[in-house]
Design an enzyme around this catalytic site. Structure first.
Site, PDB file in Angstrom:
ATOM      1  N   GLN A 117      83.416 -65.614  38.737  1.00 48.64           N
ATOM      2  CA  GLN A 117      82.404 -64.660  38.551  1.00 48.64           C
ATOM      3  C   GLN A 117      81.301 -64.837  37.706  1.00 48.64           C
ATOM      4  O   GLN A 117      80.507 -63.841  37.578  1.00 48.64           O
ATOM      5  CB  GLN A 117      83.109 -63.225  38.568  1.00 48.64           C
ATOM      6  CG  GLN A 117      83.513 -62.838  37.353  1.00 48.64           C
ATOM      7  CD  GLN A 117      84.373 -61.850  37.409  1.00 48.64           C
ATOM      8  OE1 GLN A 117      85.622 -61.632  38.048  1.00 48.64           O
ATOM      9  NE2 GLN A 117      83.767 -60.575  36.831  1.00 48.64           N
ATOM     10  N   HIS A 125      89.093 -48.864  29.748  1.00 50.10           N
ATOM     11  CA  HIS A 125      90.609 -49.651  30.512  1.00 50.10           C
ATOM     12  C   HIS A 125      91.438 -48.628  30.317  1.00 50.10           C
ATOM     13  O   HIS A 125      92.293 -48.428  31.400  1.00 50.10           O
ATOM     14  CB  HIS A 125      90.452 -50.825  29.743  1.00 50.10           C
ATOM     15  CG  HIS A 125      89.547 -51.784  29.841  1.00 50.10           C
ATOM     16  ND1 HIS A 125      88.810 -52.495  28.868  1.00 50.10           N
ATOM     17  CD2 HIS A 125      88.909 -52.464  30.844  1.00 50.10           C
ATOM     18  CE1 HIS A 125      87.780 -53.287  29.133  1.00 50.10           C
ATOM     19  NE2 HIS A 125      88.116 -53.446  30.551  1.00 50.10           N
TER      20      HIS A 125
END
Ligand code: AMP
Length: 280
Positions: A61, A37
């Protein structure tokens, strides 16, 4: 570096940055941030963007029985990583802020590609991803967005969404950041026992040997599948799928390989499901 909780505050902050002449960069994440990230954030910062990192574990999700409840959540540490990488804002909305009606009845769906590869084992996953990402784009109005190549199908689907829906956004794909021994960094790596962490290296070994055998002229998908299954099983892992896709259309290839191809795979080590990929 500021932590923002509401869409209203995000819009205010972003609009001030834009007025001061900045482009807006958005890095969508689910938190439990690691150096992969970090690479996305740093790339946005280097491009000179006012950089927003969203942290939201998106219920839409996750399928039933998946790891929604136990997905690691640790905002203070995440905020520190974002600050160190030079990010300007962490946007960490609550589920209620994101879905004030409980869920989203309006969905973004790629009917052609959502049920392939990861999608065939995680029904509804990609419509959940595309819907939340479209919402984040609306909330933040970024000029540029940053996604990892580690989630290859996801990156592909986001590019298509932006093209299909004429979103005025540049999608930047960032190469996969790996541990020293080759394992792709992932928030889910921390679920792994010491033994499974060791076993999971077989994913990297598999990708390396597929590349090597492709370079040596191997083109039969059958043979490559067998080799991958062997490498993963040898260490007690379970290959969920290995597929070969056209790099430009993401359509599955069968039989023989030709043209630009990407290998996509998912494997279980213990109960932990890991994904990885490489272009051939
Ligand atoms: P996640 O928090 O897992 O939803 O991931 C957020 C973003 O970080 C996605 O665009 C991922 O593709 C990206 N990402 C996750 N792991 C890595 C990695 N090891 N290298 C590069 N990007 C990554």
């Amino acid at each position: 570096m500021k932590i923002i909780r509401t869409v209203k505050d995000l819009r205010r902050k972003v609009s001030l940055a834009r007025k001061s002449g900045k482009k807006i960069g958005l890095v969508p994440t689910m938190g439990a941030l690691h150096n992969g990230h970090g690479a996305l954030v740093r790339q946005s910062v280097r491009a000179g963007n006012f950089t927003v990192v969203s942290i939201f574990v998106n219920p839409l999700q996750f399928g039933p029985g998946e790891d929604l409840d136990r997905y690691p959540r640790r905002l203070p540490m995440d905020a520190q990583l974002v600050a160190e990488a030079g990010g300007d804002v962490v946007f960490a909305p609550s589920v209620e802020e994101m879905y004030p009606f409980g869920t989203s009845n309006t969905l973004v769906v790629n009917e052609a590609l959502e049920n392939l590869y990861c999608g065939s084992y995680r029904p509804g996953h990609f419509r959940g991803v595309l819907t939340v990402v479209a919402k984040l784009f609306q909330q933040c109005q970024p000029d540029r967005v940053y996604f990892g190549q580690k989630d290859y199908q996801q990156l592909f689907l986001i590019r298509r969404m932006v093209q299909d829906l004429d979103m005025p956004i540049k999608v930047v794909g960032v190469p996969t950041v790996r541990e020293k021994d080759g394992l792709a960094m992932s928030s889910r790596n921390e679920y792994l026992s010491t033994k499974d962490r060791q076993g999971a290296l077989a994913i990297w070994r598999t990708l390396q040997s597929l590349k090597a055998s492709y370079a040596n002229g191997e083109r039969k998908i059958d043979k490559m599948r067998k080799m991958a299954t062997f490498h993963i099983q040898e260490v007690g892992g379970k290959l969920q799928y290995i597929e070969f896709a056209d790099k430009f259309t993401l359509e599955p290839r069968e039989g023989r390989l030709d043209g630009a191809v990407v290998v996509l795979l998912a494997a279980f080590f213990g109960k932990t499901r890991l994904i990885d990929n490489c272009e051939l």
